[in-house]
Design an enzyme around this catalytic site. Structure first.
Site, PDB file in Angstrom:
ATOM      1  CD  GLU B  55      -1.237  -2.222   2.285  1.00  0.00           C
ATOM      2  OE1 GLU B  55      -0.068  -2.617   2.055  1.00  0.00           O
ATOM      3  OE2 GLU B  55      -1.952  -2.712   3.180  1.00  0.00           O
ATOM      4  CB  CYS B  86      -1.104   0.093   5.114  1.00  0.00           C
ATOM      5  SG  CYS B  86       0.571  -0.483   4.753  1.00  0.00           S
TER       6      CYS B  86
END
Lengths: 153, 153
Positions: B55, B86
């Site tokens: 991510e 994330c």
């Protein structure tokens, strides 16, 4: 001067570098034993990259320097209580202890919003201490936003 | 095929790239409108940098491509429920919606551990949907760790 104050002043120096480039003044340093191994300052506005918080930059520098994704035994000194992203990164990097200056009541993830440092679902818990050089750290950020508001009148 | 499945399959392709370099197979893509604008796969082992989750890599690429720390209107498709780091980055980048495959019961920060996406203390909430292509995404990770354990016997 206590160890905590000494290293927090190094983090404050980093925050001043962020102020120089007109970014929100937040700084961080990573300490191993008695030595600073990495430094970082907030560059989100300057870089226009959402992840460029002081802590992320310092953690990435430390991993590269030590060639390890685990910073076992390291401490991080930050002028502001870390957000979810940075608290998560501190835990992911297995940093031992986080020391921060000002509290971030709305979104801080040492204790203000979620206890990500100490209870993150990983088999790793980060000790932390807040409020070191709190007034200096908080004033830096407050003054930055006061100036921004004045510019926008 | 639904929109969600279509883009999740692109994220799964990224996860396979992580598997190729012997890293935990997790992938992510960022979508604007009907177009993938950035891709990323987990490289934490390979790079030995704690922050190199799929991510994070995708978000940083998207910010650089669009020259903006705010990815307003963007969606992120991830093969696994995001960790605190994330999820925090997704919220910090003002991503509109997160779609993930497998749930991470111990440390996921869409809903499993803390609801960082939807309640992060920022003036921004990320919509999310979990369980898209769940079995495929979960099997990838399970197989990776099964193989690792077998190698260590």
């Amino acid at each position: 001067m206590t160890r905590e104050k000494r290293f927090m002043r190094a983090a404050i120096k980093e925050a001043l570098k962020a102020r120089e480039i007109d970014d929100v003044p937040i700084g961080a340093v990573i300490v191993m034993g008695d030595k600073i191994v990495a430094r970082g300052y907030n560059r989100t506005e300057n870089s226009q990259v959402a992840t460029r918080h002081a802590e992320m930059i310092a953690i990435e520098k430390a991993c590269k320097k030590l060639k390890s994704r685990r910073l076992d035994g390291a401490e991080i000194y930050i002028t502001l209580e870390p957000c979810a992203m940075c608290a998560g990164a501190i835990a992911n990097a297995r940093i031992k202890r986080a020391v921060f200056g000002a509290y971030e009541k709305k979104s801080g993830c040492a204790e203000s919003k979620y206890p990500v440092l100490s209870d993150n679902g990983l088999n790793h818990s980060v000790d932390y201490l807040g409020g070191v050089e709190e007034q200096t750290c908080a004033a830096l950020i407050k003054d930055y936003f006061r100036k921004k508001r004045a510019e926008n009148v």
